[in-house]
Scaffold this motif. Sequence first.
Motif, PDB file in Angstrom:
ATOM      1  N   UNK A 186       0.838  -1.203   0.000  1.00 25.31           N
ATOM      2  CA  UNK A 186       0.000   0.000   0.000  1.00 25.31           C
ATOM      3  C   UNK A 186       0.873   1.253   0.000  1.00 25.31           C
ATOM      4  N   UNK A 187       1.929   1.255   0.818  1.00 20.22           N
ATOM      5  CA  UNK A 187       2.815   2.418   0.888  1.00 20.22           C
ATOM      6  C   UNK A 187       3.515   2.671  -0.437  1.00 20.22           C
ATOM      7  N   UNK A 188       3.906   1.607  -1.103  1.00 18.00           N
ATOM      8  CA  UNK A 188       4.635   1.735  -2.368  1.00 18.00           C
ATOM      9  C   UNK A 188       3.724   2.134  -3.532  1.00 18.00           C
ATOM     10  N   UNK A 189       2.400   1.875  -3.407  1.00 19.55           N
ATOM     11  CA  UNK A 189       1.474   2.137  -4.515  1.00 19.55           C
ATOM     12  C   UNK A 189       0.379   3.121  -4.117  1.00 19.55           C
ATOM     13  N   UNK A 190       0.693   4.002  -3.145  1.00 19.30           N
ATOM     14  CA  UNK A 190      -0.318   4.900  -2.592  1.00 19.30           C
ATOM     15  C   UNK A 190      -0.887   5.844  -3.644  1.00 19.30           C
TER      16      UNK A 190
ATOM     17  N   UNK B  29      -4.460   3.299  -8.072  1.00 22.21           N
ATOM     18  CA  UNK B  29      -5.728   2.702  -7.673  1.00 22.21           C
ATOM     19  C   UNK B  29      -5.434   1.293  -7.168  1.00 22.21           C
ATOM     20  N   UNK B  30      -5.574   1.095  -5.863  1.00 23.57           N
ATOM     21  CA  UNK B  30      -5.173  -0.180  -5.260  1.00 23.57           C
ATOM     22  C   UNK B  30      -6.400  -1.045  -5.002  1.00 23.57           C
ATOM     23  N   UNK B  31      -6.335  -2.285  -5.462  1.00 26.51           N
ATOM     24  CA  UNK B  31      -7.404  -3.237  -5.182  1.00 26.51           C
ATOM     25  C   UNK B  31      -6.832  -4.393  -4.364  1.00 26.51           C
ATOM     26  N   UNK B  32      -7.654  -4.936  -3.494  1.00 27.55           N
ATOM     27  CA  UNK B  32      -7.196  -6.014  -2.625  1.00 27.55           C
ATOM     28  C   UNK B  32      -6.733  -7.210  -3.430  1.00 27.55           C
ATOM     29  N   UNK B  33      -7.397  -7.498  -4.538  1.00 23.85           N
ATOM     30  CA  UNK B  33      -7.025  -8.647  -5.366  1.00 23.85           C
ATOM     31  C   UNK B  33      -5.614  -8.475  -5.912  1.00 23.85           C
ATOM     32  N   UNK B  34      -5.226  -7.218  -6.196  1.00 27.29           N
ATOM     33  CA  UNK B  34      -3.866  -6.964  -6.692  1.00 27.29           C
ATOM     34  C   UNK B  34      -2.826  -7.262  -5.615  1.00 27.29           C
TER      35      UNK B  34
ATOM     36  N   UNK C 232      -6.500   0.904   3.244  1.00 27.80           N
ATOM     37  CA  UNK C 232      -6.071   1.629   2.038  1.00 27.80           C
ATOM     38  C   UNK C 232      -6.649   3.038   2.049  1.00 27.80           C
ATOM     39  N   UNK C 233      -7.947   3.149   2.391  1.00 26.11           N
ATOM     40  CA  UNK C 233      -8.581   4.472   2.432  1.00 26.11           C
ATOM     41  C   UNK C 233      -7.924   5.364   3.486  1.00 26.11           C
ATOM     42  N   UNK C 234      -7.660   4.813   4.667  1.00 22.75           N
ATOM     43  CA  UNK C 234      -7.039   5.590   5.737  1.00 22.75           C
ATOM     44  C   UNK C 234      -5.664   6.103   5.313  1.00 22.75           C
TER      45      UNK C 234
ATOM     46  N   UNK D 106      -5.222   9.108  -6.947  1.00 17.94           N
ATOM     47  CA  UNK D 106      -5.987   8.172  -7.783  1.00 17.94           C
ATOM     48  C   UNK D 106      -7.383   7.856  -7.236  1.00 17.94           C
ATOM     49  N   UNK D 107      -8.057   8.885  -6.672  1.00 19.86           N
ATOM     50  CA  UNK D 107      -9.473   8.726  -6.370  1.00 19.86           C
ATOM     51  C   UNK D 107     -10.240   8.846  -7.689  1.00 19.86           C
ATOM     52  N   UNK D 108     -11.331   8.121  -7.805  1.00 21.88           N
ATOM     53  CA  UNK D 108     -12.056   8.095  -9.081  1.00 21.88           C
ATOM     54  C   UNK D 108     -12.596   9.471  -9.463  1.00 21.88           C
ATOM     55  N   UNK D 109     -13.081  10.231  -8.481  1.00 23.12           N
ATOM     56  CA  UNK D 109     -13.579  11.590  -8.711  1.00 23.12           C
ATOM     57  C   UNK D 109     -13.247  12.455  -7.502  1.00 23.12           C
ATOM     58  N   UNK D 110     -13.379  13.772  -7.672  1.00 27.04           N
ATOM     59  CA  UNK D 110     -13.162  14.658  -6.536  1.00 27.04           C
ATOM     60  C   UNK D 110     -14.233  14.431  -5.482  1.00 27.04           C
ATOM     61  N   UNK D 111     -15.426  14.105  -5.925  1.00 24.79           N
ATOM     62  CA  UNK D 111     -16.523  13.838  -4.999  1.00 24.79           C
ATOM     63  C   UNK D 111     -16.220  12.605  -4.144  1.00 24.79           C
ATOM     64  N   UNK D 112     -15.645  11.575  -4.807  1.00 27.11           N
ATOM     65  CA  UNK D 112     -15.263  10.355  -4.090  1.00 27.11           C
ATOM     66  C   UNK D 112     -14.186  10.671  -3.039  1.00 27.11           C
ATOM     67  N   UNK D 113     -13.216  11.495  -3.432  1.00 32.89           N
ATOM     68  CA  UNK D 113     -12.153  11.919  -2.517  1.00 32.89           C
ATOM     69  C   UNK D 113     -12.737  12.658  -1.313  1.00 32.89           C
TER      70      UNK D 113
END
Length: 388
Positions: A291-295, A298-303, A331-333, A358-365
């Motif tokens: 998580x730290x290396x790919x902050x 867009x990080x998914x648990x499956x990755x 990841x969100x935190x 890498x939030x999908x939108x500003x609203x999501x952020x």
Amino acid sequence: MVDEFFLKSLIQITHGKIRLIDKERDIRRIGQTKEEEDPFFTDEISFNDVLERRPEASIDIFWEDDVYYARVRRKGIQGWILAGPVQTVVGAAPALKIAQKHKIQAASYRLPYCELKTFLEAMKLLLYEETSEKVCLSELYTKQQPEPEQQKFFEKKRWMEKGGHLHNPYQHEQKKLGSIRAGNLKLLEECQNEVWPGEIGQLADNPLRQEKNLSIVVISIACRAAIDGGVAPQKAFSMSDVFISNIERMTQVLPIQAAVVEYEREFARAVEQVKHDSEHNRYVERAKEYVAEHIDESIRVVQIGEALGINENYLTGLFHKYEGITLQHYIRKEKVRQAKELLLYSSYSCSEIAALLCFSTQSHFSSAFKREVGMTPAKYRESKIQRG
């Protein structure tokens, strides 16, 4: 031969006075120093005693309590370079004592502080620059031990080597350390309760200091055994620091002995915990590293599961078990934590930060940020600016 620029540089490093003494015992002070605040000027007897010290080694370190001086032989002429005094312990207040001893009248007399190792290294450089003679710290320490003390040391050493003092068995110590390395609390408790021939070595004349010194030795080697057993060095050293600090504050022998028994067990418990959690925590820590290396992606648990080579659901369960939150929440935190830093210390707009992380939108952020912090990114930035 050393020049004045070099001597002034040493004054900057050690903060202490430096003087050149010739064969007539005349003093030339380097830098801006006051005669009335120089113990070698105000106390002629002490000054002569220093110049006549034995042995006449090329470099001679001497001290009064925690106040240190140095005498370095000059090259090509009969004379010395005298450095000091410097105070080597933070918080100590020996200035008044030194002033009274050496007849210094200045009411505002102060002693400069210099870490002992820095002072010794500076004196090594001074000797080398003046005479090209090289000396290491270990040789320096050996040379400074007074002859009567050396004699006592060697007499005691010979007495011990002839069997004058029977120590506790080495095997017992190794058995105890082995139990800590293994995280075997039961075996450790058995070792602590064993009765063995011999005595603990004498580490001090004062009984309280003896117990404290012994405790520091025990804690230090138990700490290393715990590291050998898998405890992270930073954690083990931190435990050791806390334990030794506690010991130093104690004023009675019995509580110290009881504390050390418990501290050894704490190290064993730490190893036991590591061994119990090692397989599972290994994946949790690696997930955090991912998580730290790919902050900024867009990080998914499956990755993460694929990168670690384990099943996504298994990783999710492990993470929740050991961290108390889901991996997705973690990841969100972490993204929000990074966003807070950018809001405080960068000029990026909220929309730019949303894109950077890498939030999908500003609203999501904004929604994710408010869920973690309790306010929107814009409000958070505004509140911190207003506070100052």
